[in-house]
Design a protein around this motif. Structure first.
Motif, short mmCIF file in Angstrom:
data_model
loop_
_atom_site.label_atom_id
_atom_site.label_comp_id
_atom_site.label_asym_id
_atom_site.label_seq_id
_atom_site.Cartn_x
_atom_site.Cartn_y
_atom_site.Cartn_z
N PHE A 777 -9.21 40.87 15.11
CA PHE A 777 -9.84 42.15 14.75
C PHE A 777 -8.75 43.03 14.15
CE2 PHE A 777 -12.30 40.42 18.23
CZ PHE A 777 -13.60 40.55 17.77
N GLU A 778 -9.08 43.67 13.04
CA GLU A 778 -8.10 44.52 12.35
C GLU A 778 -8.68 45.90 12.14
OE1 GLU A 778 -5.13 43.22 9.26
OE2 GLU A 778 -6.58 44.23 7.97
N ARG A 779 -7.89 46.90 12.46
CA ARG A 779 -8.30 48.29 12.30
C ARG A 779 -7.29 49.01 11.42
NH1 ARG A 779 -11.49 51.58 16.01
NH2 ARG A 779 -11.37 53.77 15.37
N LYS A 780 -7.80 49.65 10.40
CA LYS A 780 -6.94 50.45 9.51
C LYS A 780 -7.03 51.91 9.92
CE LYS A 780 -7.16 47.31 5.57
NZ LYS A 780 -7.47 47.13 4.12
N PHE A 781 -5.87 52.57 9.91
CA PHE A 781 -5.83 53.96 10.34
C PHE A 781 -4.71 54.69 9.60
CE2 PHE A 781 -3.01 51.58 13.06
CZ PHE A 781 -1.92 52.40 13.26
N ARG A 782 -4.75 56.00 9.64
CA ARG A 782 -3.72 56.83 9.03
C ARG A 782 -2.91 57.50 10.12
NH1 ARG A 782 -8.15 57.82 5.42
NH2 ARG A 782 -7.66 57.20 3.29
N ALA A 783 -1.60 57.51 9.91
CA ALA A 783 -0.69 58.18 10.83
C ALA A 783 0.55 58.57 10.06
CB ALA A 783 -0.34 57.28 12.01
N LEU A 784 1.04 59.78 10.30
CA LEU A 784 2.25 60.28 9.65
C LEU A 784 2.11 60.24 8.12
CD1 LEU A 784 4.88 58.50 11.93
CD2 LEU A 784 3.97 60.82 12.16
N HIS A 785 0.91 60.50 7.63
CA HIS A 785 0.61 60.53 6.19
C HIS A 785 0.71 59.16 5.54
CE1 HIS A 785 0.67 64.89 6.50
NE2 HIS A 785 1.90 64.83 7.01
N TYR A 786 0.64 58.10 6.31
CA TYR A 786 0.70 56.75 5.77
C TYR A 786 -0.48 55.94 6.29
CZ TYR A 786 5.46 57.70 4.14
OH TYR A 786 6.54 58.21 3.50
N GLN A 787 -0.78 54.86 5.56
CA GLN A 787 -1.84 53.95 5.95
C GLN A 787 -1.23 52.77 6.71
OE1 GLN A 787 -5.00 54.55 5.44
NE2 GLN A 787 -6.16 52.63 5.43
N TRP A 788 -1.88 52.38 7.82
CA TRP A 788 -1.43 51.30 8.66
C TRP A 788 -2.60 50.35 8.95
CZ3 TRP A 788 3.75 51.78 10.59
CH2 TRP A 788 4.34 53.03 10.36
N ALA A 789 -2.27 49.14 9.36
CA ALA A 789 -3.29 48.19 9.80
C ALA A 789 -2.79 47.51 11.07
CB ALA A 789 -3.58 47.15 8.72
#
Length: 836
Positions: A777-789
Motif C-alpha cells: 500500500f502506498e500513500r502520497k502526502f505533502r510535508a515541508l513543502h515537498y511531495q513524499w510517498a
C-alpha cells in the motif's frame, strides 16, 4: 572486408537511383483531401518514434490514424478541411490531446511535444498514455515504462532485472537470470540506450542501474528488424532518463532496515538518488542516477556467527545531452558498477568455509550523435567502451569435500578476470520514397571487439559417500591461464513499406561476420502488419526471420592442457583411474548458431478500455554449441581419458502461446494479466563442466528454465474513498494498492548418484510449483513543502515455500530435500518525490 560486404554497394546504388525512382514513380490520380505532415518530439527536441497519431472527427470517430517513424515524422490524409481533435499517445509519455484544432491548406508542419512520464507531475490535468496499438509496427513489442518498473512490488524491487518477468515470455531461473522466449540468458541482445551492455565474457545481463534512472525497458520478442542482430531470443533495450529545463531531485530508501535475527543489526540499506536538470536551459541537460545496495542476510539452519552473508553493490549512471543545433543532438554517458560480496553461496548445505568472496568493477562509456540532414536524411553514429575486473577468492586452501549432507572445507576455484569491449555503430535513415506507396529505408553497420583473460586456480577436492568414505578424488593439472577474443561486424538494409493505409510490410537483410567462424551469415527478415478498416482498433501481425547468436567468449575459453584427474573408489574393488577429463575447442571447425523464428499476433481494443493480445511463436535452433564426449566408452576403458569437444550439435525448439489483457484507467492506474503455455527443449540437455562434470552421454530433455504453464497479474489501483463515511475518508485518501501475483510450473532438475553419474534422462524431475503474491500500500502526502510517498506491505504474503534448491543426489538421506525460497517479509519504503 569491404570487398565482401555487398549491402554497402546496394546502398550506394539506392542513393544514386533515389531521384530516378522518385521521378518515375506512378502518380496517383488527384482526389479531394488534405495532406497533413508533422513531427513528434520530446521535451528536449529528440524524436519520438512509434507514437500513435489519431485525428478524431466531430462525431468522435477516428478519421485518420498513423504512427511516427524513427525520425519522429508522420503523414496522414484527411478527406476535408475543418476542425478536428488530435490525440497522440506513446507508452511512457503523457497523453497529448488537442481539441478543436483547425486543419486546412494554411497549416504547415505540425510539431507535437510529448512529455515523459514523471512519478510526480507538477500538473494535475495530465494523464498517462495507454499501451496503444501501433498499426505501423509489425514486430512483437513489449514495454515496461518507468511508472510500472517503480510501482509494481516484484521481488527485490530495487533491481530492474527482477521486473523483467512482468512481461510475457520471460522467466527468471533459480539463479536470478532472466530467460526470454525459451532461450539461454546469453541469447538475448541487451542494450543500454542502443549500446551492448551484456557481459563480454558470458553474454549475461550483469549491469546494475538505478531503476529511477530507467525511462523504459523495451523488449522485442520476435519479428524484429535487420538492424538488430546477435540475439535469437529477443532484443531488450534499456532506455534511460535525461534532464529537462527543470531541476529535479528524488531519493528512495534513505533509511536503513533493521533485523533482530542473530542480534540487532542493519539488514538492508538501499539508498537511491536521482538528480537532473539544465546546464544551459533549452540546450544542455544532465541526469545522474546513483544506486547503492547493502545487505546483511541471515541464513537459517546454520549456527550463530556463521550464518551471515553480506554485500555492497553500487552503480552510478551519468548522462549528458547537448543540442549542438536543433538538428544535431549529442549525448554521452558513463556507467560505473562496483560490487563486493562476502560469503557468497552460503546456505544450509554450504557453511561459511565453503563460500567465496567476490569483487567486481565495471566501466562503460558511450558517445552518441544524431543529425537530421537536408533532404530528410537522419544519420545516427555511436561508440562505446566497456572494461571490467572480476575476482573470486575462496576462504582458504583446505581440501574441499562434497558430502551427502553438504559441503566442507574451502571452495576449490579462485579467479582473476579482466574483460574489454569496444563497439561502434552507424545508421542512416533515408528520405521517404514514394513508389507504389511509401518506403522508409534504413541502412547501417556495426562492429564489436571483445576480449578477456583470466587466471583460474583450481585445487583438489573429494566426494564422500554416506559412510564418510571417499568415493571420488579429483585433481587438476595444466596451465591456469585462459583467454579469448573476437571481432564481429555486420551490415544491414531494411525497408518499411506502406503500400496501403492499414498495411505495413517490413523486409530486410543482415550480414554478420566474426573472426571465429570467418564466414558471412545472411539473415533475411520479413514481417507484415495489417490493421483492417472494417475492424476498428485491431491489428494482425505475422513474420519470419533468421537470427544468429553472438559467440560468447566463455565457449572459447577451455584450453586442452587444462584437465581434471578423477580417481574412483568403488566398494569392494580396487580404485579406478585416474580418469583424465579435458575440453577442446577448434574454432575453425565451428559454425555460427542460428534460429528460424515464425510468429503471429493479434491485438484488439476491447470494450471498457481494455486491450487484448494473443500470439504464437515458434523458434527452432540449429548448429548450437554443445560439448560432446569425443571418446566412446570402449576408448575410455582403454585410455582412461574423456575428451569433450565443442561442436555444433545442439538443436532446440521453443513453442509458446501467449494471451494477455491490460487496462489503463483513472489517468494512470494499471491492470495487467497474462498467461503463457510453452515448451523449451533441446537435444543436448547435459551441461558438462571441468570443475564437476556430469558423467553421462549427451541426451535430449527440457531446459532447466522450462516452465510449461505460467500466469501472472500485476497492477495498482486507488483504495475506495467515497464509500467510506466522510469522517473516515482520510484513511484511504491518496492511497493505492499495488500488487503482483505469479504462478508457474516448477523448474526441472537432474538426478545424479554420489559419483555424479546421471540417473535417468536429463532434467527428469521438477521442483514444486511456484506461487507468489506481493501486496503493498502506498500513500502520497505533502510535508515541508515537498511531495513524499510512503509504502508498506508484504512479499510472499501467503508464505509459500517456493523451493529454489534441492538435494538431487539419489541414495543420500537428504535426497529430495528442498531449500525454501523467499519467506514472508514485511517491507517499508519512503520516497522523496520533489517540490510540489
Amino acid at each position: 572486408m569491404g570487398t565482401c560486404f555487398p549491402i554497402v554497394r546496394w546502398c550506394i546504388v539506392f542513393l544514386l537511383l533515389h531521384g530516378v525512382l522518385e521521378a518515375q514513380a506512378p502518380v496517383a490520380p488527384s482526389v479531394p483531401g488534405l495532406n497533413v505532415a508533422g513531427r513528434v518530439i520530446d521535451e528536449r527536441g529528440s524524436a519520438v518514434a512509434g507514437a500513435r497519431v489519431e485525428v478524431i472527427g466531430p462525431d468522435a470517430v477516428p478519421v485518420a490514424v498513423t504512427s511516427s517513424d524513427a525520425a519522429g515524422n508522420f503523414k496522414l490524409m484527411l478527406n476535408a478541411s475543418g476542425k478536428y481533435d488530435l490525440r497522440v499517445e506513446r507508452q511512457g509519455f503523457y497523453l497529448y490531446q488537442g481539441k478543436g484544432q483547425q486543419f486546412d491548406e494554411t497549416v504547415g508542419q505540425l510539431t507535437i511535444t510529448l512529455n515523459h512520464l514523471q512519478e510526480f507531475s507538477d500538473r494535475i490535468d495530465v494523464e498517462a498514455s495507454p499501451a496503444a496499438i501501433d498499426p505501423q509496427q509489425p514486430s512483437d513489442h513489449k514495454e515496461l515504462d518507468n511508472t510500472e518498473i517503480e510501482n509494481v512490488p516484484y521481488p527485490a524491487s530495487r533491481d530492474y532485472r527482477n521486473a523483467l518477468p512482468m512481461m510475457d515470455g520471460v522467466v527468471q531461473d533459480n539463479s536470478g537470470l532472466a530467460h526470454f522466449n525459451g532461450g539461454n540468458t546469453y541469447q538475448t541482445n541487451y542494450t543500454l540506450d542502443g549500446f551492448n551492455i551484456s557481459n563480454p565474457v558470458t553474454g549475461n545481463l550483469d549491469a546494475r542501474i538505478n531503476i529511477d534512472s530507467i525511462q523504459s525497458m523495451d523488449l522485442t520478442s520476435s519479428r524484429y528488424s535487420a538492424e538488430n542482430g546477435s540475439g535469437s531470443a529477443g532484443v531488450l533495450d534499456l532506455n534511460t532518463k535525461m534532464g529537462d529545463d527543470r531541476f529535479r531531485f528524488g531519493a528512495t530508501n534513505f533509511f536503513p532496515g533493521f533485523s533482530t535475527q542473530d542480534g540487532f543489526h542493519i539488514s538492508k540499506f538501499s539508498p537511491q538518488l536521482e538528480f537532473s536538470g539544465p546546464i544551459v536551459k533549452g540546450r544542455v541537460w544532465f541526469h545522474e542516477g546513483f544506486d547503492n545496495f547493502y545487505n546483511d542476510d541471515v541464513v537459517a539452519g546454520l549456527p550463530n556467527g556463521q550464518n551471515r552473508t553480506n554485500g555492497l553493490s553500487s552503480s552510478s549512471l551519468s548522462r549528458f545531452q547537448i543540442n549542438l543545433t536543433p538538428a544535431n543532438i549529442l549525448t554521452a554517458s558513463l556507467l560505473v558498477n562496483r560490487q563486493t560480496v562476502d560469503n557468497s553461496g552460503l546456505s544450509f548445505l554450504n557453511p561459511v568455509e565453503t563460500t567465496t568472496d567476490q569483487w567486481q568493477m565495471v566501466y562503460m562509456s558511450t558517445l552518441h550523435d544524431q543529425a537530421y540532414l537536408r533532404g530528410g536524411f537522419l544519420l545516427d553514429l555511436g561508440f562505446a567502451d566497456t572494461r571490467g575486473t572480476l575476482r573470486t577468492n575462496p576462504q582458504g586452501e583446505a581440501l574441499y569435500e562434497i558430502t551427502p549432507w553438504g559441503s566442507l572445507g574451502n571452495y576449490f576455484v579462485a579467479t582473476d578476470e579482466h574483460f574489454y569491449r569496444q563497439q561502434g555503430r552507424a545508421n542512416l535513415f533515408l528520405p521517404v520514397l514514394h513508389l507504389w506507396g511509401t518506403h522508409q529505408v534504413k541502412v547501417g553497420a556495426d562492429f564489436e571487439r571483445e576480449a578477456f583473460h583470466e587466471l583460474v586456480e583450481r585445487h583438489d577436492y573429494e566426494v564422500l559417500s554416506g559412510d564418510n568414505s571417499v568415493s571420488r578424488f579429483v585433481q587438476f593439472v595444466g596451465a591456469p591461464f585462459e583467454g579469448a577474443n573476437n571481432f564481429a561486424a555486420a551490415e544491414y538494409i531494411q525497408d518499411h513499406w506502406t503500400p496501403h493505409e492499414g498495411v505495413a510490410i517490413e523486409a530486410g537483410m543482415r550480414l554478420d561476420w566474426n573472426e571465429i567462424v570467418r564466414e558471412f551469415d545472411p539473415a533475411p527478415r520479413f514481417s507484415v502488419a495489417w490493421a483492417p478498416g472494417f475492424l476498428h482498433s485491431t491489428k494482425f501481425s505475422v513474420g519470419w526471420g533468421i537470427y544468429y547468436d553472438a559467440i560468447s567468449l566463455q565457449w572459447l575459453a577451455p584450453q586442452p592442457d587444462q584437465a581434471s584427474l578423477s580417481t574412483f573408489f568403488p566398494d569392494g574393488v580396487s580404485p579406478l583411474g585416474p580418469v583424465l577429463t579435458y575440453f577442446t575447442v577448434d574454432p575453425h571447425a565451428l559454425e555460427t548458431p542460428y534460429y528460424q523464428s515464425a510468429s503471429f499476433n493479434v491485438e484488439r481494443k476491447l470494450p471498457f478500455g481494455f486491450y487484448g493480445k494473443a500470439g504464437y511463436i515458434h523458434r527452432t535452433g540449429s548448429h548450437g554449441f554443445a560439448f560432446q564426449p569425443a571418446s566412446p566408452a570402449e576408448a575410455l576403458a582403454e585410455t582412461g581419458r574423456v575428451a569433450y569437444q565443442l561442436t555444433n550439435s545442439l538443436n532446440d525448439r521453443y513453442d509458446a502461446v501467449e494471451v494477455s489483457i491490460r487496462r489503463t484507467f483513472a489517468g494512470g492506474f494499471e491492470w495487467f494479466a497474462g498467461y503463457t503455455r510453452s515448451s523449451a527443449r533441446s537435444n543436448a540437455a547435459v551441461d558438462y563442466t571441468l570443475e564437476n562434470p556430469i558423467f553421462a552421454l549427451q541426451a535430449p530433455g527440457p531446459y532447466a528454465w522450462d516452465a510449461p504453464n505460467r500466469f501472472h497479474m500485476w497492477g495498482w489501483a486507488p483504495l475506495p474513498n467515497r464509500i467510506l463515511p466522510r469522517a473516515l475518508r482520510f484513511i484511504t485518501r491518496n492511497t493505492s494498492a499495488v500488487y503482483l501475483l505469479e504462478y508457474r510450473t516448477g523448474f526441472p532438475f537432474n538426478v545424479v548418484d554420489q559419483n555424479d553419474f546421471l540417473v535417468g534422462s536429463p532434467n527428469s524431475a521438477r521442483l514444486p510449483a511456484y506461487f507468489n503474491i506481493n501486496l503493498d500500500f502506498e500513500r502520497k502526502f505533502r510535508a515541508l513543502h515537498y511531495q513524499w510517498a510512503w509504502r508498506f506491505g508484504f512479499t510472499n504474503i501467503t508464505n509459500n515455500p517456493n523451493p529454489n534448491y534441492v538435494n538431487n543426489v539419489i541414495g543420500t538421506p537428504q535426497f529430495l530435500t528442498y531449500a525454501r525460497g523467499q519467506t514472508r517479509a514485511f517491507n517499508v519504503r519512503l520516497k522523496f518525490l520533489g517540490r510540489h
